[in-house]
Design a protein around this motif. Structure first.
Motif, short mmCIF file in Angstrom:
data_model
loop_
_atom_site.label_atom_id
_atom_site.label_comp_id
_atom_site.label_asym_id
_atom_site.label_seq_id
_atom_site.Cartn_x
_atom_site.Cartn_y
_atom_site.Cartn_z
N ARG A 10 -35.31 32.07 -10.97
CA ARG A 10 -35.10 31.90 -9.59
C ARG A 10 -34.14 30.52 -9.33
N ILE A 13 -30.48 31.48 -10.15
CA ILE A 13 -29.82 32.28 -9.17
C ILE A 13 -29.37 31.38 -8.12
N SER A 14 -30.41 30.69 -7.49
CA SER A 14 -30.31 29.88 -6.49
C SER A 14 -29.09 28.75 -6.53
N GLU A 17 -25.84 30.85 -6.37
CA GLU A 17 -25.30 31.32 -5.02
C GLU A 17 -24.94 30.15 -4.43
N VAL A 68 -27.45 35.47 -14.57
CA VAL A 68 -27.98 35.79 -13.12
C VAL A 68 -27.99 37.33 -12.83
N SER A 71 -31.44 38.29 -14.20
CA SER A 71 -32.58 37.50 -13.54
C SER A 71 -32.74 38.32 -12.41
N LYS A 72 -31.74 38.72 -11.59
CA LYS A 72 -31.91 39.38 -10.44
C LYS A 72 -32.71 40.70 -10.67
N ARG A 73 -32.37 41.39 -11.52
CA ARG A 73 -32.96 42.60 -11.88
C ARG A 73 -34.39 42.46 -12.26
N ASN A 76 -36.61 41.36 -9.34
CA ASN A 76 -36.57 42.33 -8.15
C ASN A 76 -37.83 43.54 -8.74
#
Length: 85
Positions: A10, A13-14, A17, A68, A71-73, A76
């Motif tokens: 997380r 990713i943050s 972004e 990234v 990690s998102k996958r 989720n």
């Protein structure tokens, strides 16, 4: 053996972004040094840099882009699994 945590994913990713450690830290309710230390520890564990740190700019490395994306996958799928349970 890599022991990445959900929080570290997380965090990556943050930062990606937000484009900065300080902006991400504010959104995550962490101090900037704490967030930087977590990312640095993950980079050391993985044996590769995730971000290219320049004076006023932060970019993802190729490995960082992959991290990234995956990690998102992963997050989720974990969220989906948790909602099923």
């Amino acid at each position: 053996m890599t022991i990445m945590t959900n929080n570290q994913l997380r965090y990556v990713i943050s930062v990606a972004e937000n484009g900065s450690f300080s902006g991400a830290a504010k959104k995550l309710f962490l101090t900037q040094p704490s967030l930087s230390n977590q990312i640095k520890a993950l980079e050391e564990e993985l044996g590769t840099p995730i971000f290219i740190r320049m004076h006023h700019e932060l970019k993802l490395t190729e490995a960082g882009h992959d991290l990234v994306l995956y990690s998102k996958r992963i997050l989720n799928e974990l969220d989906h699994l948790q909602s099923l349970m």
